[in-house]
Design a protein around this motif. Structure first.
Motif, PDB file in Angstrom:
ATOM      1  N   PRO A  42       0.812  -1.225   0.000  1.00 48.97           N
ATOM      2  CA  PRO A  42       0.000   0.000   0.000  1.00 48.97           C
ATOM      3  C   PRO A  42       0.851   1.284   0.000  1.00 48.97           C
ATOM      4  N   TYR A  43       1.955   1.269   0.711  1.00 46.41           N
ATOM      5  CA  TYR A  43       2.846   2.441   0.759  1.00 46.41           C
ATOM      6  C   TYR A  43       3.599   2.594  -0.558  1.00 46.41           C
ATOM      7  N   VAL A  44       4.094   1.483  -1.062  1.00 49.61           N
ATOM      8  CA  VAL A  44       4.852   1.475  -2.311  1.00 49.61           C
ATOM      9  C   VAL A  44       3.955   1.910  -3.470  1.00 49.61           C
ATOM     10  N   LYS A  45       2.735   1.440  -3.464  1.00 49.80           N
ATOM     11  CA  LYS A  45       1.759   1.770  -4.510  1.00 49.80           C
ATOM     12  C   LYS A  45       1.543   3.289  -4.573  1.00 49.80           C
ATOM     13  N   LYS A  46       1.376   3.908  -3.415  1.00 53.01           N
ATOM     14  CA  LYS A  46       1.191   5.364  -3.357  1.00 53.01           C
ATOM     15  C   LYS A  46       2.459   6.106  -3.783  1.00 53.01           C
TER      16      LYS A  46
END
Length: 180
Positions: free
Chosen positions: A52-56
């Motif tokens: 989720p962090y990497v995606k953002k």
């Protein structure tokens, strides 16, 4: 643009996992190696936890695990890799032995990079075949979030391979710091 597409990450602890996550986020083909197949589950869980962090951060739609393979054979993991990112413990004996093995199975022109934070590259690569392609690529942690990587040449590292490493790290949204 980096021509480096296939990455072998040797060691799947915190640093290795971070490299794997960052490379997957940038559509690289990633072959992970660790001798224990049980670690694969932990690694997949970490990839999913951080996604989720990497995606953002990298504006990605979804996680593509099709580019990811886990191996318990170092020879298989290294097959056709353009860049090897070694992430073993900070221990000269271990790293020198590993570099001898890696350089034996790696393509002759593959970049070999160690994530070492404090060991001397020339000493790590003393048993490496073609040491002109070997260097330190020490990331800041967590690798999947922080964009800095220190590139440190050994006495035999050639400019050609330093340039290849720098282009690769730029291609995965990192800011290389060239250390002399």
């Amino acid at each position: 643009m980096s021509k480096i597409k296939k990455i072998a990450v040797i060691g799947t602890g915190v640093i290795g996992a971070g490299w794997i996550i960052r490379c997957l986020a940038h559509n690289k083909i990633v072959h992970a190696y660790d001798k224990d197949i049980k670690l694969k589950e932990n690694l997949i869980a970490e990839i999913k936890r951080t996604w989720p962090y990497v995606k953002k951060l990298f504006n990605k739609k979804k996680l593509n695990l099709k580019n990811f393979k886990y191996f318990t054979s170092i020879e298989e993991a290294l097959k056709d890799a353009d860049l090897i990112q070694e992430c073993a413990s900070e221990n000269y004996t271990l790293k020198k032995k590993l570099m001898s093995v890696i350089s034996s199975y790696a393509k002759p022109d593959a970049v070999i990079s160690s994530s070492s934070s404090g060991l001397l590259p020339t000493k790590i690569y003393s048993k490496c075949k073609n040491p002109e392609r070997a260097l330190i690529g020490h990331p800041f942690n967590p690798v999947y979030l922080l964009p800095a990587v220190e590139i440190v040449p050994g006495k035999k590292t050639s400019k050609k391979y330093l340039d290849k490493a720098k282009k690769f790290y730029n291609s995965i949204s990192m800011n290389p710091i060239m250390v002399k």
